[in-house]
Design an enzyme around this catalytic site. Structure first.
Site, PDB file in Angstrom:
ATOM      1  N   GLY A  48       0.860  -1.183   0.000  1.00  0.00           N
ATOM      2  CA  GLY A  48       0.000   0.000   0.000  1.00  0.00           C
ATOM      3  C   GLY A  48       0.889   1.223   0.000  1.00  0.00           C
ATOM      4  O   GLY A  48       1.760   1.358  -0.844  1.00  0.00           O
ATOM      5  N   SER A  50       3.191   3.326   2.777  1.00  0.00           N
ATOM      6  CA  SER A  50       3.634   3.273   4.172  1.00  0.00           C
ATOM      7  C   SER A  50       3.395   4.580   4.922  1.00  0.00           C
ATOM      8  O   SER A  50       3.133   4.559   6.136  1.00  0.00           O
ATOM      9  CB  SER A  50       5.109   2.887   4.237  1.00  0.00           C
ATOM     10  OG  SER A  50       5.899   3.809   3.516  1.00  0.00           O
ATOM     11  N   CYS A  80       6.105  -5.290   0.720  1.00  0.00           N
ATOM     12  CA  CYS A  80       6.260  -3.955   0.126  1.00  0.00           C
ATOM     13  C   CYS A  80       6.104  -2.844   1.169  1.00  0.00           C
ATOM     14  O   CYS A  80       6.983  -2.673   2.003  1.00  0.00           O
ATOM     15  CB  CYS A  80       5.327  -3.798  -1.063  1.00  0.00           C
ATOM     16  SG  CYS A  80       5.885  -2.521  -2.189  1.00  0.00           S
ATOM     17  N   ILE A 138       6.017  -2.922  -7.104  1.00  0.00           N
ATOM     18  CA  ILE A 138       5.239  -1.717  -7.421  1.00  0.00           C
ATOM     19  C   ILE A 138       5.708  -0.591  -6.507  1.00  0.00           C
ATOM     20  O   ILE A 138       5.460  -0.631  -5.306  1.00  0.00           O
ATOM     21  CB  ILE A 138       3.723  -1.969  -7.219  1.00  0.00           C
ATOM     22  CG1 ILE A 138       3.274  -3.173  -8.050  1.00  0.00           C
ATOM     23  CG2 ILE A 138       2.923  -0.721  -7.596  1.00  0.00           C
ATOM     24  CD1 ILE A 138       1.881  -3.676  -7.723  1.00  0.00           C
ATOM     25  N   ARG A 139       6.401   0.381  -7.074  1.00  0.00           N
ATOM     26  CA  ARG A 139       7.029   1.454  -6.285  1.00  0.00           C
ATOM     27  C   ARG A 139       7.630   0.867  -5.001  1.00  0.00           C
ATOM     28  O   ARG A 139       7.403   1.333  -3.894  1.00  0.00           O
ATOM     29  CB  ARG A 139       6.012   2.574  -5.984  1.00  0.00           C
ATOM     30  CG  ARG A 139       5.655   3.397  -7.208  1.00  0.00           C
ATOM     31  CD  ARG A 139       4.584   4.439  -6.952  1.00  0.00           C
ATOM     32  NE  ARG A 139       3.309   3.842  -6.640  1.00  0.00           N
ATOM     33  CZ  ARG A 139       2.786   3.752  -5.423  1.00  0.00           C
ATOM     34  NH1 ARG A 139       3.387   4.289  -4.383  1.00  0.00           N
ATOM     35  NH2 ARG A 139       1.624   3.167  -5.236  1.00  0.00           N
ATOM     36  N   HIS A 179       5.181  -8.466  -4.103  1.00  0.00           N
ATOM     37  CA  HIS A 179       3.784  -8.715  -3.712  1.00  0.00           C
ATOM     38  C   HIS A 179       3.332 -10.112  -4.110  1.00  0.00           C
ATOM     39  O   HIS A 179       2.620 -10.249  -5.109  1.00  0.00           O
ATOM     40  CB  HIS A 179       2.857  -7.752  -4.457  1.00  0.00           C
ATOM     41  CG  HIS A 179       2.952  -6.332  -4.070  1.00  0.00           C
ATOM     42  ND1 HIS A 179       2.130  -5.757  -3.137  1.00  0.00           N
ATOM     43  CD2 HIS A 179       3.752  -5.348  -4.510  1.00  0.00           C
ATOM     44  CE1 HIS A 179       2.419  -4.480  -3.020  1.00  0.00           C
ATOM     45  NE2 HIS A 179       3.405  -4.204  -3.838  1.00  0.00           N
ATOM     46  N   GLU A 181       1.001 -11.668  -2.950  1.00  0.00           N
ATOM     47  CA  GLU A 181      -0.471 -11.720  -2.856  1.00  0.00           C
ATOM     48  C   GLU A 181      -1.135 -11.361  -4.187  1.00  0.00           C
ATOM     49  O   GLU A 181      -2.318 -11.592  -4.373  1.00  0.00           O
ATOM     50  CB  GLU A 181      -0.980 -10.790  -1.734  1.00  0.00           C
ATOM     51  CG  GLU A 181      -0.970  -9.299  -2.022  1.00  0.00           C
ATOM     52  CD  GLU A 181       0.376  -8.629  -1.765  1.00  0.00           C
ATOM     53  OE1 GLU A 181       1.392  -9.347  -1.661  1.00  0.00           O
ATOM     54  OE2 GLU A 181       0.405  -7.385  -1.690  1.00  0.00           O
TER      55      GLU A 181
HETATM   56  N1  GLN Z   1       5.977   3.172  -2.215  1.00  0.00           N
HETATM   57  C1  GLN Z   1       5.108   2.604  -1.226  1.00  0.00           C
HETATM   58  C2  GLN Z   1       5.453   3.102   0.172  1.00  0.00           C
HETATM   59  O1  GLN Z   1       6.312   3.862   0.378  1.00  0.00           O
HETATM   60  C3  GLN Z   1       5.122   1.104  -1.237  1.00  0.00           C
HETATM   61  C4  GLN Z   1       4.470   0.578  -2.471  1.00  0.00           C
HETATM   62  C5  GLN Z   1       3.719  -0.699  -2.317  1.00  0.00           C
HETATM   63  O2  GLN Z   1       3.455  -1.181  -1.225  1.00  0.00           O
HETATM   64  N2  GLN Z   1       3.331  -1.245  -3.427  1.00  0.00           N
HETATM   65  O3  GLN Z   1       4.859   2.699   1.094  1.00  0.00           O
END
Ligand code: GLN
Length: 199
Positions: A48, A50, A80, A138-139, A179, A181
């Site tokens: 998600g 953080s 993540c 993802i990021r 991820h 999941e």
């Molecule tokens: N860039 C998000 C963060 O700093 C992490 C991305 C993710 O959980 N897919 O929390």
């Protein structure tokens, strides 16, 4: 006794984790309140954002209770943003960002580059057989430094990020930068459930 695993459901991909755990035949449900935390044996922290998760954890009165459960040995798996929430040190975070401070490691947020919204790469995880993971980032963060108690379990195997640490374990705490999941490959969840059961 059936193991109860909670998924921190403040924000992010918590539904996918609940689905993955349920497929693995454990009782899994959302955790949003301290009473729900108290009722579970183990916790998953989803992907998600953080910074948002940190803010909501404070607002929902979960920051200190989760820190305490971690200190008392509760098994936790973070993916993540969940990996960031488990880290003791965060680079490129917001100054007011808090974590649950469980794993003695430094993570860098959005480490794969701000332009790289998402990328897929192979990751081998020691202890988990069946070949490399097709990992979705993802990021995502990566791990820049680990303390002596932390076991590095997985690194990116190829491409510009080759060699970067993306899976670690310290005692009952497990974290991946990718991820599982989202891909239907349930081996990390299964590994975590076994970890939690053997407590
Ligand atoms: N860039 C998000 C963060 O700093 C992490 C991305 C993710 O959980 N897919 O929390």
């Amino acid at each position: 006794m059936t193991l109860k695993i909670g998924v921190l459901a403040l924000q992010g991909s918590f539904r996918e984790h609940i689905r993955a755990l349920t497929a693995d035949d454990v009782a899994a449900g959302p955790v949003r309140r301290p009473e729900e935390l108290a009722a579970v044996d183990a916790l998953v922290i989803p992907g998600g954002e953080s910074t948002v998760m940190s803010k909501l954890a404070i607002e929902f009165g979960l920051l200190e209770p989760i820190r305490k459960r971690i200190a008392d040995g509760m098994p936790v798996y973070g993916s993540c943003a969940g990996m960031i929430m488990l880290a003791s040190r965060v680079l490129d975070g917001r100054p007011d960002q808090e974590t649950f401070d469980g794993i003695d490691m430094t993570v860098r947020r959005n480490a794969f580059g701000r332009q790289v919204e998402s990328f897929e790469g192979q990751v081998n995880i020691s202890d988990i057989s069946g070949g490399p993971f097709e990992a979705v980032f993802i990021r995502a963060p990566w791990v820049e430094q680990v303390g002596p108690e932390v076991r590095v379990m997985g690194r990116v195997t190829s491409g510009p990020a080759a060699g970067r640490i993306v899976a670690v374990r310290q005692g009952n705490l497990l974290a991946t930068a990718f991820h599982p999941e989202l891909t239907g490959d349930l081996r990390v969840h299964r590994y975590f459930v076994e970890m939690a059961v053997s407590q």
